[in-house]
Design an enzyme around this catalytic site. Structure first.
Site, PDB file in Angstrom:
ATOM      1  N   ASN A 203      11.138   7.542   0.776  1.00  0.00           N
ATOM      2  CA  ASN A 203       9.869   7.074   1.330  1.00  0.00           C
ATOM      3  C   ASN A 203      10.082   6.392   2.674  1.00  0.00           C
ATOM      4  OD1 ASN A 203       7.031   5.937   1.290  1.00  0.00           O
ATOM      5  ND2 ASN A 203       8.210   4.028   1.179  1.00  0.00           N
TER       6      ASN A 203
ATOM      7  N   ARG B  62      15.540  10.455  -9.510  1.00  0.00           N
ATOM      8  CA  ARG B  62      14.485   9.450  -9.552  1.00  0.00           C
ATOM      9  C   ARG B  62      13.999   9.320  -8.120  1.00  0.00           C
ATOM     10  NH1 ARG B  62      14.333   3.974  -7.670  1.00  0.00           N
ATOM     11  NH2 ARG B  62      12.761   2.736  -8.739  1.00  0.00           N
TER      12      ARG B  62
ATOM     13  N   ASP C 279      12.415   7.076  -5.638  1.00  0.00           N
ATOM     14  CA  ASP C 279      12.056   5.671  -5.427  1.00  0.00           C
ATOM     15  C   ASP C 279      10.747   5.587  -4.645  1.00  0.00           C
ATOM     16  OD1 ASP C 279      13.087   2.744  -5.271  1.00  0.00           O
ATOM     17  OD2 ASP C 279      12.592   3.197  -3.186  1.00  0.00           O
TER      18      ASP C 279
ATOM     19  N   GLU D 165       8.916   7.177  -9.341  1.00  0.00           N
ATOM     20  CA  GLU D 165       8.630   5.761  -9.570  1.00  0.00           C
ATOM     21  C   GLU D 165       7.240   5.426  -9.048  1.00  0.00           C
ATOM     22  OE1 GLU D 165       9.533   1.191  -8.464  1.00  0.00           O
ATOM     23  OE2 GLU D 165       9.579   2.794  -6.994  1.00  0.00           O
TER      24      GLU D 165
END
Ligand code: AAO
Length: 657
Positions: free
Chosen positions: A59, A153, A155, A192
C-alpha cells in the site's frame, strides 16, 4: 522486503518491530536474513510440506520525514518519493490533490476516498491505479512465487482500492510447479481489512480477491471464552462478519496482541489459560480459515523488536527438551493443546458444521460431523458421558494419548484431568503420537538432519492412460424413496475451455457403467445407467434411461451393504450398510494426473447436492495419494476403488484386484 532501519540514538525506539512495515525496496533483504537465506528457507520448508506466506506491504513505502539507507543497502528519500531500489519516483505515489485531508494523512474512516487516497500514519501512499505501480507490485509477488512462496497477507489492504489489488493479483505468476505446486495454481491471498463496524470500508468489498481478515472474531472469541454461553454465536452474520468461506480468523495478531491496530478485547499468550481455550475452540469450530499466532515475549514494551544478538540481527529460536521454546520466544504453536488441535482441524476439515453441541457454561463440547469430537472445560476437571456423533471404536485422545471408547450409540466417557491443558479431542484417522519430531535447537544456521515427517505420497502410481475399472462408494444414510447420484469430471477452473454442452465438454469424462446385478434391488441403477456415457456436471444425458417415469439426476449409484445376507450385498463393500456404489470403466486419459472430481446428490429430499467438500491431505487405503489440486469436490483416482462420505472430506483409495 527491504525495509527502514531505525538505529540506536534517535528519539524513536531502536530497531522497533514495526520498522519492517516501511518498505524501501522489494529486495528480499530484511532483519530476518538475506535473499539467499530466504530462498533456502522457503525451499527447505516446501520440501517437508510447510508452505510459506509472505506478509507483503504494497500500500505504501516508508513514512514521510525519513531518508537514508534501507536494510538491503538501497538509498531512499521519502519526502522526495524517491526509492531507487524499486525504482519508484514521484509519479508512482497518489497525487496529493486526490487526498481530501488537511495534512495528507488518513483521518476519516467514514470516507473510503480518505482511507484509500491518503497516507496511513504518514506512510507514503503508492498510486495503485497506475499501471507501472501495478506491474512493479506484481513483479514483487511473482518473484516470491517463483522462489516457492504459496501466497500473501496483503498489509493495509483496507487502504487499497479493490480494483487495484485485483489488477496486481491478476498480473502475478502461478505457483511454482518445481516447488511441488500443481500446474495452474493461483497464489493464496488474504487481505488485512480491519472492519469492526466502525467505518465505510467493509470486508465484503474484498470478496472475490481471496480471504479477508475478520477482526470481529478476535473480539467474539474473547467474549466467548469469558462467557461460554456466547460461543455458539461466534459467527454473527448480522454483525456484518464475513461469510465462512471468505473469513480469515485468528485469536490475536502482531498488532492487537500489543495494542496496535484493531486492539481491544484481545486475548494473548499473556493469559495462557484463556488463550489455550480460545485457540483450541478456534481450531475446533468450522468458521473461517484459521491462523495461529507464534510470538516472542515483548513484556510491556509494545515497540520492542524480536530477541536479538549484539548486532541487532534476530536471535535463534531455542527449543528445549520438552519441545517448548526459550531465548525469549513464546512459540504458542508448540503449546501441546494448540499443536494437537491443528491436527484435529485438518482431520475434520470436510465437516462443515458443529453438531451434538453441549454447553453448560463451564464445559463446551461438539462434534464435527462424524469426523471428530472436541470438548474443553473452563475450571476444574471433567468426567462426563456425552454424545460424540462418532462411529463406535477406540480412539486415541490427542492431548493425553489416552484410549477413548466410543460406544455403539455414539456416546463416550469424556475425561479431562489436566487443568493446564483443559482440552479433549478425538478424530477419525488421527493418532496422538505422530507429532512432528522435536529437534533440540533450531535457528537460521542449522540444517535439520532429521526432516519433519510428512504424510507419505501415493503408494501406488497414478493411472493416466487407457480405460480402467473404477469404483466409487459414497456413504450416505437416506430415507425411503431417495436415491443417490453423482456428477463430476474436472472443475472448469482447472481445465480451460469447458462448455455447458455435455457432448463436447472437455471437463466431462467418458465412462461405461458396469452392472452390479440383475435382481430387483438393482432395477433403478440399471435403468438410470442405460445411456449414461459420461461423468459430467449436468443432470440426465440425452437418451439416459428413466425409472418409473423419473429421470436420472446424474450418474446413478446403488445402495449396497457389506452384509452377505442383504440383497444389496457387494463383495467390494467392506465398509457397512449405506455405501452407495458406482462401478464404471473410466477413460483415465481424460483425468487430471489420474484424478477426477465428483459431488453427490440425493433425489426426492431437502438435502439435494452435497455442500462444498474440503478433501485435504493424504487419502487412507493401500493406494492412498493426495489430490493434485484443491477443489470443493471429492477427488478420486481413476483405476482404483474410492470411498467417500457425504458432506465429508474423508477419502480412502484401495487397489482393485
Ligand atoms: C510507525 C509509527 C508512526 C509513524 C509511522 C510512519 O508508529 O507513529 O507515523 O511509523 O513513520 C505498523 C505499526 C505502526 C507503524 C507502522 C510503520 O503498527 O505503528 O507506524 O507499522 O512502521 C490501521 C490500518 C491497518 C494497520 C493498523 C496498524 O487500517 O492496516 O492501522 N495494520 C497494518 C499492520 C501494522 C502496520 C501497518 C499496517 C502499516 O498490521 O503492523 O503498522 O504497514 C481503526 C481502524 C483501522 C486502523 C486502526 C488503527 O481500528 O478501523 O483500520 O488500522 O484504527 O489506526 C478499536 C476499533 C477499531 C480501531 C481500533 C484502533 O479496536 O474497533 O476499529 O480500535 O486501534
Amino acid at each position: 522486503m527491504e525495509h527502514l532501519v531505525i538505529p540506536e540514538g534517535t528519539s524513536e525506539p531502536a530497531y522497533p518491530w514495526w520498522q519492517r512495515y516501511q518498505p524501501i525496496s522489494y529486495k528480499f533483504e530484511s532483519r530476518s536474513g538475506n535473499h539467499d537465506e530466504f530462498v533456502d528457507m522457503v525451499q527447505r520448508c516446501n520440501a517437508v510440506g510447510v508452505r510459506i506466506f509472505v506478509d507483503a506491504v504494497v500500500n505504501h513505502m516508508a513514512g514521510l520525514g525519513r531518508s537514508g539507507t534501507g536494510s538491503g543497502g538501497s538509498s531512499f528519500d521519502s519526502d522526495q518519493h524517491d526509492f531507487p531500489g524499486v525504482p519508484y519516483t514521484d509519479v508512482d505515489f497518489t497525487p496529493r490533490e486526490m487526498c481530501n485531508s488537511g495534512d495528507g494523512n488518513v483521518n476519516n474512516y467514514g470516507d473510503p476516498e480518505n482511507v484509500r487516497n491518503c497516507n496511513l500514519v504518514g506512510l507514503t501512499d503508492l498510486y495503485g491505479a497506475s499501471s507501472e505501480v501495478r506491474q512493479k507490485v506484481a513483479d514483487y509477488f511473482s518473484s516470491a512465487v517463483d522462489i516457492g512462496v504459496a501466497g500473501f497477507r496483503v498489509d493495509a489492504a483496507k487502504h487499497m482500492w479493490p480494483d487495484d489489488l485485483k489488477a496486481m493479483m491478476d498480473l502475478t505468476n502461478n505457483l511454482n510447479t518445481d516447488q511441488g505446486f500443481p500446474a495452474n495454481t493461483r497464489p493464496f491471498f488474504y487481505h488485512e481489512v480491519i472492519d469492526r463496524n466502525d467505518g465505510a470500508v467493509t470486508v465484503q468489498q474484498y470478496y472475490g480477491l481471496g480471504r479477508i481478515t475478520e477482526f470481529r472474531y478476535c473480539q467474539k472469541i474473547t467474549w466467548g471464552i469469558d462467557d461460554f454461553s456466547q460461543l455458539w454465536g461466534i459467527y454473527d452474520p448480522g454483525w456484518g462478519m464475513a461469510d465462512p468461506d471468505k473469513a480469515f480468523v485468528f485469536v490475536d495478531n502482531h498488532d492487537n496482541q500489543r495494542g496496535h491496530g484493531g486492539a481491544g478485547d484481545t486475548i494473548t499468550y499473556k493469559q495462557p489459560h484463556n488463550y489455550r481455550l480460545g485457540v483450541a475452540f478456534t481450531l475446533a469450530q468450522p468458521y473461517g480459515f484459521t491462523r495461529i499466532m507464534s510470538s516472542y515475549d515483548f513484556g510491556t514494551d509494545t515497540d520492542v523488536g524480536p530477541p536479538h544478538k549484539s548486532d541487532w540481527s534476530t536471535d535463534d529460536v531455542v527449543v528445549t527438551a520438552d519441545g517448548q521454546c526459550s531465548n525469549g520466544w513464546v512459540c504458542e504453536h508448540r503449546w501441546p493443546s494448540i499443536t494437537k488441535m491443528v491436527r484435529f482441524r485438518n482431520a475434520v476439515a470436510g465437516a462443515l458444521t458443529a453438531d451434538n453441541k453441549y454447553n453448560d457454561g463451564n464445559v463446551v463440547a461438539f462434534s464435527r460431523g462424524n469426523l471428530g469430537f472436541f470438548a474443553m472445560i473452563k475450571q476444574g476437571t471433567l468426567s462426563m458421558n456425552l454424545q460424540t456423533g462418532m462411529p463406535a471404536g477406540t480412539y486415541s485422545e490427542l492431548v493425553t494419548c489416552a484410549d477413548v471408547t466410543v460406544n455403539g450409540d455414539g456416546t463416550a466417557q469424556i475425561t479431562i484431568t489436566n487443568e493446564e491443558e483443559p482440552i479433549f479431542a478425538i478424530c477419525q484417522g488421527c493418532s496422538c503420537d505422530d507429532a512432528p519430531i522435536v529437534t533440540a535447537t533450531q535457528g537460521p544456521d542449522i540444517t535439520p538432519t532429521t526432516p519433519v515427517p510428512t504424510t507419505p505420497g501415493p503408494t501406488e502410481p497414478s493411472i493416466t492412460d487407457g480405460v480402467h475399472r473404477t469404483v466409487i462408494f459414497v456413504q450416505k444414510q437416506t430415507n425411503d424413496g431417495q436415491d443417490l447420484f453423482v456428477r463430476g469430471g474436472i472443475d472448469a477452473t482447472v481445465r480451460p475451455g469447458c462448455t455447458d454442452d455435455v457432448t463436447t465438454d472437455p471437463c466431462a469424462i467418458d465412462h461405461t457403467v458396469n452392472s452390479l446385478g440383475t435382481t430387483t434391488h438393482y432395477d433403478k441403477y440399471n435403468a438410470w445407467s442405460e445411456g449414461d456415457t459420461k461423468l459430467d456436471w449436468f443432470g440426465a444425458e440425452a437418451g439416459q434411461g428413466t425409472y418409473g417415469g423419473q429421470a436420472a439426476s446424474g450418474t446413478p449409484l446403488a445402495w449396497t451393504s457389506s452384509n452377505p445376507s442383504n440383497p444389496g450385498y457387494q463383495p467390494l463393500n467392506k465398509y457397512g450398510d449405506h455405501y452407495w456404489m458406482l462401478d464404471v470403466d473410466m477413460d483415465c486419459s481424460q483425468t487430471e494426473q489420474g484424478w477426477f472430481e465428483l459431488k453427490a446428490f440425493v433425489s426426492n429430499s431437502g438435502d439435494g447436492w452435497e455442500g462444498d467438500i474440503a478433501q485435504a491431505g493424504n487419502c487412507k487405503g493401500a493406494a492412498g495419494g493426495s489430490a493434485p489440486y484443491a477443489t470443493k469436490n471429492h477427488v478420486g483416482r481413476c483405476g482404483y476403488l474410492n470411498v467417500f462420505s457425504f458432506d465429508s472430506g474423508s477419502c480412502t483409495v484401495e487397489i482393485l484386484a
